[in-house]
Design a protein around this motif. Structure first.
Motif, PDB file in Angstrom:
ATOM      1  N   THR A 298       0.552  -1.548   0.287  1.00 32.72           N
ATOM      2  CA  THR A 298      -0.280  -0.086   0.399  1.00 32.72           C
ATOM      3  C   THR A 298       1.450   0.721  -0.150  1.00 32.72           C
ATOM      4  OG1 THR A 298      -1.507  -1.180   1.565  1.00 32.72           O
ATOM      5  CG2 THR A 298      -2.165   1.081   0.856  1.00 32.72           C
ATOM      6  N   SER A 299       1.794   0.842   0.364  1.00 27.52           N
ATOM      7  CA  SER A 299       3.211   1.840   0.260  1.00 27.52           C
ATOM      8  C   SER A 299       3.289   2.537  -1.421  1.00 27.52           C
ATOM      9  CB  SER A 299       4.027   1.719   1.323  1.00 27.52           C
ATOM     10  OG  SER A 299       3.904   2.017   2.676  1.00 27.52           O
ATOM     11  N   ASP A 300       3.392   1.165  -1.618  1.00 27.55           N
ATOM     12  CA  ASP A 300       3.819   1.163  -3.235  1.00 27.55           C
ATOM     13  C   ASP A 300       2.715   2.609  -3.775  1.00 27.55           C
ATOM     14  OD1 ASP A 300       6.281   0.256  -2.688  1.00 27.55           O
ATOM     15  OD2 ASP A 300       5.198  -1.636  -3.882  1.00 27.55           O
ATOM     16  N   MET A 301       1.519   1.598  -3.598  1.00 29.23           N
ATOM     17  CA  MET A 301       0.423   2.914  -4.035  1.00 29.23           C
ATOM     18  C   MET A 301       0.118   3.445  -4.191  1.00 29.23           C
ATOM     19  SD  MET A 301      -3.030   2.076  -2.590  1.00 29.23           S
ATOM     20  CE  MET A 301      -3.524   3.028  -1.551  1.00 29.23           C
ATOM     21  N   ALA A 302       0.485   4.713  -2.068  1.00 30.59           N
ATOM     22  CA  ALA A 302       1.047   5.683  -2.380  1.00 30.59           C
ATOM     23  C   ALA A 302       1.708   6.626  -2.900  1.00 30.59           C
ATOM     24  CB  ALA A 302       0.979   5.863  -0.556  1.00 30.59           C
ATOM     25  N   ALA A 303       2.662   5.778  -2.913  1.00 36.22           N
ATOM     26  CA  ALA A 303       4.467   6.627  -3.968  1.00 36.22           C
ATOM     27  C   ALA A 303       3.597   6.670  -5.000  1.00 36.22           C
ATOM     28  CB  ALA A 303       5.078   5.405  -3.804  1.00 36.22           C
ATOM     29  N   LEU A 304       2.571   6.326  -5.619  1.00 34.52           N
ATOM     30  CA  LEU A 304       2.234   6.302  -7.519  1.00 34.52           C
ATOM     31  C   LEU A 304       1.162   7.094  -7.083  1.00 34.52           C
ATOM     32  CD1 LEU A 304       2.275   5.176 -10.386  1.00 34.52           C
ATOM     33  CD2 LEU A 304       0.305   3.868  -9.191  1.00 34.52           C
ATOM     34  N   ASP A 382      -0.836  -4.171   3.314  1.00 34.85           N
ATOM     35  CA  ASP A 382      -0.788  -3.527   4.810  1.00 34.85           C
ATOM     36  C   ASP A 382      -0.286  -3.538   5.399  1.00 34.85           C
ATOM     37  OD1 ASP A 382      -1.943  -1.328   6.263  1.00 34.85           O
ATOM     38  OD2 ASP A 382      -3.590  -2.747   7.061  1.00 34.85           O
ATOM     39  N   ASP A 383       1.408  -2.410   4.722  1.00 32.90           N
ATOM     40  CA  ASP A 383       2.227  -2.798   5.334  1.00 32.90           C
ATOM     41  C   ASP A 383       2.924  -2.133   6.686  1.00 32.90           C
ATOM     42  OD1 ASP A 383       2.246  -1.371   3.230  1.00 32.90           O
ATOM     43  OD2 ASP A 383       4.483  -0.383   3.485  1.00 32.90           O
ATOM     44  N   LYS A 384       1.726  -0.827   6.814  1.00 30.46           N
ATOM     45  CA  LYS A 384       1.759   0.134   8.008  1.00 30.46           C
ATOM     46  C   LYS A 384       0.473  -0.153   9.336  1.00 30.46           C
ATOM     47  CE  LYS A 384       3.524   4.063   6.030  1.00 30.46           C
ATOM     48  NZ  LYS A 384       3.600   5.804   6.141  1.00 30.46           N
ATOM     49  N   LYS A 385      -0.121  -1.161   8.355  1.00 29.54           N
ATOM     50  CA  LYS A 385      -1.085  -2.200   9.491  1.00 29.54           C
ATOM     51  C   LYS A 385      -2.292  -1.123  10.551  1.00 29.54           C
ATOM     52  CE  LYS A 385       0.963  -6.409   9.489  1.00 29.54           C
ATOM     53  NZ  LYS A 385       1.297  -7.318   8.562  1.00 29.54           N
ATOM     54  N   PHE A 386      -2.590  -1.212   8.920  1.00 31.50           N
ATOM     55  CA  PHE A 386      -3.703   0.174   8.959  1.00 31.50           C
ATOM     56  C   PHE A 386      -4.988  -0.634  10.046  1.00 31.50           C
ATOM     57  CE2 PHE A 386      -7.368   2.675   7.493  1.00 31.50           C
ATOM     58  CZ  PHE A 386      -7.329   3.391   8.835  1.00 31.50           C
ATOM     59  N   PHE A 387      -5.551  -1.769   8.747  1.00 25.59           N
ATOM     60  CA  PHE A 387      -6.397  -2.635   9.068  1.00 25.59           C
ATOM     61  C   PHE A 387      -6.437  -3.107  10.382  1.00 25.59           C
ATOM     62  CE2 PHE A 387      -6.701  -1.416   4.618  1.00 25.59           C
ATOM     63  CZ  PHE A 387      -8.054  -0.123   5.076  1.00 25.59           C
ATOM     64  N   PRO A 388      -7.460  -3.888  11.372  1.00 22.74           N
ATOM     65  CA  PRO A 388      -7.556  -4.904  11.968  1.00 22.74           C
ATOM     66  C   PRO A 388      -6.833  -6.245  11.521  1.00 22.74           C
ATOM     67  CG  PRO A 388      -9.358  -3.452  12.665  1.00 22.74           C
ATOM     68  CD  PRO A 388      -8.454  -3.338  10.970  1.00 22.74           C
ATOM     69  N   GLN A 389      -6.456  -6.651  12.525  1.00 18.02           N
ATOM     70  CA  GLN A 389      -6.244  -8.313  12.058  1.00 18.02           C
ATOM     71  C   GLN A 389      -7.255  -9.541  12.216  1.00 18.02           C
ATOM     72  OE1 GLN A 389      -3.290  -8.443  10.075  1.00 18.02           O
ATOM     73  NE2 GLN A 389      -3.383  -6.128  10.600  1.00 18.02           N
ATOM     74  N   TYR A 390      -7.655  -9.993  11.104  1.00 15.60           N
ATOM     75  CA  TYR A 390      -8.362 -10.712  11.610  1.00 15.60           C
ATOM     76  C   TYR A 390      -8.168 -12.500  10.940  1.00 15.60           C
ATOM     77  CZ  TYR A 390     -12.144  -6.823  11.847  1.00 15.60           C
ATOM     78  OH  TYR A 390     -12.989  -5.862  12.496  1.00 15.60           O
ATOM     79  N   ASN A 391      -7.285 -13.321  11.858  1.00 16.73           N
ATOM     80  CA  ASN A 391      -7.308 -13.888  11.948  1.00 16.73           C
ATOM     81  C   ASN A 391      -8.230 -15.423  12.375  1.00 16.73           C
ATOM     82  OD1 ASN A 391      -4.090 -12.586  12.384  1.00 16.73           O
ATOM     83  ND2 ASN A 391      -3.980 -14.245  10.837  1.00 16.73           N
ATOM     84  N   ALA A 392      -7.693 -16.441  11.794  1.00 26.40           N
ATOM     85  CA  ALA A 392      -9.500 -17.352  12.306  1.00 26.40           C
ATOM     86  C   ALA A 392      -8.538 -18.154  13.015  1.00 26.40           C
ATOM     87  CB  ALA A 392     -10.244 -17.465  10.767  1.00 26.40           C
ATOM     88  N   THR A 393      -9.534 -19.000  13.707  1.00 27.29           N
ATOM     89  CA  THR A 393      -9.198 -20.363  13.776  1.00 27.29           C
ATOM     90  C   THR A 393     -10.639 -20.461  15.054  1.00 27.29           C
ATOM     91  OG1 THR A 393      -7.288 -21.239  15.652  1.00 27.29           O
ATOM     92  CG2 THR A 393      -8.505 -19.107  16.441  1.00 27.29           C
ATOM     93  N   ILE A 394     -10.077 -21.762  15.490  1.00 24.93           N
ATOM     94  CA  ILE A 394     -11.248 -22.775  16.323  1.00 24.93           C
ATOM     95  C   ILE A 394     -11.906 -22.235  17.554  1.00 24.93           C
ATOM     96  CG2 ILE A 394     -12.493 -24.851  17.088  1.00 24.93           C
ATOM     97  CD1 ILE A 394     -10.952 -25.584  14.288  1.00 24.93           C
TER      98      ILE A 394
END
Length: 454
Positions: A298-304, A382-394
């Protein structure tokens, strides 16, 4: 956007309220959100975990769903889920007919009209299109009547195939143990649920299929009350929706550790080991555009965008455009001017095809959606980890885990094997290829050597 940072999937809507979210219930990056819907789900509004579940979709669908939801409220949460799903087995034809009514009436692409529809046909044959609305109304009435008359009745629905041992072998301590497996009402959760069912069946447990529970809160309540014994869930959902935190933790494993420890201490809920499946927000581009502009993050996207604002053409959901935990927040975190770009607003179900078709250069996506694979899109990190993490498990109750620790032993190597690429493929087999999620789950477990087909 459905899964606010608790987002959902196709056509999910980010509700502005700060209450517990439905479905995955994901809140977005700046705070709690309501209503994450998994690939292609209807919005679900729940007054309380044991009250009415009302699915809003096309009007014909909603009406009898409401009746069944009310019946379920009187009978107790997860009871009767399977009866409702059996009655909906013919709905695919009607949903196709309703597609012409407009995007706001459509079932989202990831949504199967009753995940068990394909399985139920194993037992009673296909329903012809010509049977029409009258038959569907009759099915609805029968389902509702069954729920009212059968309060407390346990489902006896089982898998339509047999499996044998692979690396998972019969475990004497699980022989004859009743295990009710739940899931939420979207494709990925269906696949997860059936992975657990097939694996535990191979280990010798007596599995009851309680998948397709509408909404995160309903599935969670079913777990807490003992209507189901285990269900897959997401760390972001647990942290923000169930534990009422407002600030997500950027690091995936740190977020998992925090949810695992807090939910056990506060609610007696055990989270099995971390998995690499992280179904969060991201931006996607075509392979050609990524290669031409050297885009990986996403940093590449912003730079572009800062270099050439004319290339900043985005396909976004309505609420994502203005929410601080959406596009404005992304722009702030990655330091680009959101006013300098062009935004096109779409429903989630069309963002993927619009991006692949060149209507925009950047599309808002969910990272494990099968259409990413099907349309050959590239997900930007999302290299700056803006969005929350949604790792799945039981998740499972502490008392159940202590009584049957073998369940965790069976599932641990499976959790270690799963990742985003795997789930995109499995989700695509259901949503794009039209395969049944139970069969998809079994075939993957067979391919990986966990079980054998019979």
């Amino acid at each position: 956007m459905g899964r606010p940072v608790g987002r959902g999937h196709p056509d999910h809507v980010l509700l502005a309220a700060s209450g517990a979210a439905q479905h995955n219930g994901r809140p977005a990056a700046g705070g709690p959100r309501v209503g994450r819907r998994g690939p292609g789900h209807r919005d679900v509004r729940v007054r309380s975990p044991s009250q009415d579940r009302i699915a809003t979709g096309d009007s014909a669908h909603s009406r009898w769903h409401t009746d069944i939801a009310r019946a379920r409220g009187r009978c107790g949460d997860a009871r009767g889920v399977r009866q409702r799903r059996r009655a909906r087995a013919a709905d695919r034809h009607r949903i196709q007919a309703f597609a012409a009514h407009g995007a706001h009436h459509r079932r989202r692409p990831g949504r199967r009209a009753g995940a068990a529809g394909g399985l139920a046909r194993h037992g009673r044959g296909e329903v012809p299109r010509t049977e029409g609305v009258a038959v569907k109304r009759l099915a609805a009435l029968v389902a509702t009547a069954g729920l009212l008359a059968g309060c407390g009745l346990e489902t006896t629905y089982t898998l339509p195939f047999e499996v044998g041992p692979g690396s998972i072998t019969a475990i004497p301590e699980l022989s004859g143990v009743d295990v009710a497996v739940g899931s939420k009402d979207f494709t990925e959760s269906h696949v997860f649920g059936y992975i657990a069912e097939v694996a535990l069946t191979a280990a010798g447990a007596d599995v009851r299929d309680m998948t397709n529970i509408q909404g995160s809160n309903s599935a969670r309540q079913a777990l807490l009350t003992g209507d189901i014994d285990l269900s897959w869930d997401y760390t972001g959902t647990g942290w923000i929706s169930y534990l009422a935190n407002t600030t997500p933790i950027p690091d995936e494993r740190a977020q998992y550790d925090a949810v695992r420890d807090a939910d056990l201490a506060k609610n007696g809920v055990v989270w099995l080991p971390y998995s690499a499946v992280n179904n969060t927000y991201a931006f996607a581009v075509t392979q050609e555009f990524a290669k031409a502009n050297n885009l990986k993050t996403t940093s590449d996207m912003a730079a572009l965008i800062k270099k050439d604002p004319s290339k900043g053409i985005f396909c976004l959901e309505t609420e994502f455009v203005s929410r601080q935990d959406g596009f404005p927040g992304v722009a702030k975190a990655y330091d680009f001017d959101p006013r300098a770009v062009q935004v096109k607003v779409f429903g989630t179900g069309t963002i993927y095809t619009a991006t692949a078709g060149g209507n925009c250069n950047f599309g808002e996506v969910f990272t494990t959606d099968g259409r990413i694979l099907a349309l050959n899109l590239v997900v930007l990190e999302d290299d700056k980890k803006f969005f929350p993490q949604y790792n799945a498990t039981i998740t499972l109750r502490k008392d159940f885990n202590e009584a049957h620790p073998q369940v965790a032993q069976v599932m641990a190597p499976i959790l270690a094997k799963l990742d985003n690429d795997t789930m995109r493929k499995l989700n695509a087999e259901v949503d794009v290829d039209g395969r049944d999620p139970a069969v998809v789950a079994r075939d993957w477990l067979v391919h990986e050597g966990f079980v054998t087909a019979r």
